[in-house]
Design an enzyme around this catalytic site. Structure first.
Site, PDB file in Angstrom:
ATOM      1  N   TYR A 145       0.952  -1.458   0.095  1.00  0.00           N
ATOM      2  CA  TYR A 145       0.036  -0.126   0.187  1.00  0.00           C
ATOM      3  C   TYR A 145       0.783   1.275  -0.016  1.00  0.00           C
ATOM      4  O   TYR A 145       0.689   2.106  -0.849  1.00  0.00           O
ATOM      5  CB  TYR A 145      -0.939  -0.041   1.139  1.00  0.00           C
ATOM      6  CG  TYR A 145      -1.902   1.332   1.445  1.00  0.00           C
ATOM      7  CD1 TYR A 145      -2.918   1.296   0.439  1.00  0.00           C
ATOM      8  CD2 TYR A 145      -1.703   2.048   2.439  1.00  0.00           C
ATOM      9  CE1 TYR A 145      -3.642   2.138   0.378  1.00  0.00           C
ATOM     10  CE2 TYR A 145      -2.725   3.192   2.151  1.00  0.00           C
ATOM     11  CZ  TYR A 145      -4.013   3.161   1.525  1.00  0.00           C
ATOM     12  OH  TYR A 145      -4.621   4.227   1.404  1.00  0.00           O
ATOM     13  N   GLY A 148       2.943   1.463  -3.278  1.00  0.00           N
ATOM     14  CA  GLY A 148       2.174   1.587  -4.087  1.00  0.00           C
ATOM     15  C   GLY A 148       1.521   2.944  -4.530  1.00  0.00           C
ATOM     16  O   GLY A 148       1.673   3.655  -5.607  1.00  0.00           O
ATOM     17  N   PHE A 191     -13.179   0.086  17.128  1.00  0.00           N
ATOM     18  CA  PHE A 191     -13.493   0.222  18.658  1.00  0.00           C
ATOM     19  C   PHE A 191     -14.804   0.611  18.571  1.00  0.00           C
ATOM     20  O   PHE A 191     -15.823   0.075  19.766  1.00  0.00           O
ATOM     21  CB  PHE A 191     -12.706   1.695  18.827  1.00  0.00           C
ATOM     22  CG  PHE A 191     -11.341   1.467  19.246  1.00  0.00           C
ATOM     23  CD1 PHE A 191     -10.629   0.442  19.222  1.00  0.00           C
ATOM     24  CD2 PHE A 191     -10.557   2.614  19.750  1.00  0.00           C
ATOM     25  CE1 PHE A 191      -9.469   0.111  19.427  1.00  0.00           C
ATOM     26  CE2 PHE A 191      -9.305   2.576  20.046  1.00  0.00           C
ATOM     27  CZ  PHE A 191      -8.644   1.332  19.918  1.00  0.00           C
ATOM     28  N   PRO A 274       2.711   2.956  12.380  1.00  0.00           N
ATOM     29  CA  PRO A 274       3.464   4.394  12.703  1.00  0.00           C
ATOM     30  C   PRO A 274       3.132   4.703  14.272  1.00  0.00           C
ATOM     31  O   PRO A 274       1.920   4.372  14.961  1.00  0.00           O
ATOM     32  CB  PRO A 274       2.792   5.404  11.746  1.00  0.00           C
ATOM     33  CG  PRO A 274       2.058   4.522  10.823  1.00  0.00           C
ATOM     34  CD  PRO A 274       1.925   3.224  11.304  1.00  0.00           C
ATOM     35  N   GLN A 276       3.307   7.936  15.501  1.00  0.00           N
ATOM     36  CA  GLN A 276       2.698   9.502  15.285  1.00  0.00           C
ATOM     37  C   GLN A 276       2.355   9.645  13.912  1.00  0.00           C
ATOM     38  O   GLN A 276       2.823   9.123  12.875  1.00  0.00           O
ATOM     39  CB  GLN A 276       3.770  10.319  15.802  1.00  0.00           C
ATOM     40  CG  GLN A 276       4.280  10.367  17.273  1.00  0.00           C
ATOM     41  CD  GLN A 276       4.970  11.516  17.554  1.00  0.00           C
ATOM     42  OE1 GLN A 276       6.185  11.614  16.816  1.00  0.00           O
ATOM     43  NE2 GLN A 276       4.786  12.434  18.267  1.00  0.00           N
TER      44      GLN A 276
END
Length: 314
Positions: A145, A148, A191, A274, A276
């Protein structure tokens, strides 16, 4: 002025909202999707509109139509979906970009690429500006991703330089809202569903990693405003909400808004996730006069009600 506009990935979460808004503005919309992650239900309410046309098509194959503008949104965007078939994910980003750029060149259309904040990888610069080149693992599980989309940006700018194509590149940060897929594995939908079912809310790592969440209506408004900028403005431009929240804060807000009895459960952090993520949107403010207007509580309330209805209908 009324335009004929192609939206690839138009049956998806973002694409369906974009199609809807373009129709409301009086345009003719051609929606293209192969429903790999999109859903016919997302656009079913548009099928009776005489200005709306749907075509089932995979953008990895050429498309021959006549249009004035192209929004290229076609690509699975959640890790669960894009890692299921990583080779096809890369093909969708790269071959899809080549095919849509070729179409834009042939019909002299303006074309917008829906890129992503994932081009920044696990950033060493915070917040992320458009000038930042990123910190991406080119061989990791997310690379299909990340790379790409990075390659698609390269193609867009090479077509612009070589063929004087009128391009726009938007780097989209986390976006949420109604029509997110129930099984897309993204943090907001995960969530909310877990909270509505009173199941444990699964937080990866210690939950101190940060994210920024943009409501879909704000994002769509940004895409259209970017498309309507002058030809000499290509981007890339960050589109996202600069409000920064830890994943734990998000979980706690969703528990409070749903009145859930869910508890928080910690799981190992996925590879290359990641730590942040926050957009610097000064460029969007200065050039486009755009910034988000929907705060997190407002957007979550609408999204929670959508998922409550979806779960109730199952």
């Amino acid at each position: 002025m009324k335009k004929r506009i192609l939206v690839t990935g138009g049956g998806g979460f973002l694409g369906s909202h974009l199609c809807e808004t373009l129709l409301e503005q009086g345009h003719e919309v051609l929606c293209v999707d192969n429903f790999y992650t999109g859903c016919k239900k997302n656009i079913s309410h548009l099928l009776c509109n005489n200005e709306f046309e749907f075509m089932r098509h995979d953008v990895t194959f050429p498309l021959y139509v006549e249009v004035d503008e192209i929004y290229n949104l076609a690509c699975p965007a959640s890790p669960i979906h894009y890692q299921t078939d990583p080779v096809q994910t890369t093909k969708t980003s790269v071959h899809g970009a080549i095919n849509m750029l070729g179409l834009a060149k042939r019909v002299k259309a303006r074309i917008l690429q829906a890129s992503t904040s994932e081009v920044y990888g696990s950033p060493t610069e915070h917040p992320q500006t458009e000038a930042y080149w990123g910190n991406v693992n080119p061989i990791g599980p997310r690379a299909c991703y990340d790379e790409g989309k990075r390659c698609a940006e390269t193609l867009f700018f090479d077509y612009h330089r070589q063929h004087r194509l009128r391009i726009k590149v938007a780097r989209i940060f986390n976006t949420y809202g109604p029509r997110m897929a129930l099984n897309d594995g993204r943090v907001v939908s995960n969530f909310i569903i877990q909270a509505l079912k009173n199941e444990p809310i699964t937080v990866y790592g210690n939950g101190k990693q940060t994210r920024s969440f943009c409501f879909v209506d704000d994002l769509v408004r940004g895409l259209i405003r970017l498309m309507d900028t002058k030809d000499d403005f290509t981007g890339p431009v960050n589109l996202g909400n600069p409000g920064e929240f830890t994943v734990l804060e998000l979980a706690e807000r969703i528990i409070a808004l749903t009145g859930s009895s869910s508890r928080i459960e910690h799981l190992p952090l996925p590879e290359n996730d990641p730590t942040q993520r926050k957009p610097d949107i000064r460029l969007a403010r200065e050039v486009m006069g755009w910034e988000p207007t929907v705060n997190l509580e407002q957007g979550l309330a609408v999204t929670i009600e959508y998922f409550r209805r979806m779960l109730g209908a199952m």
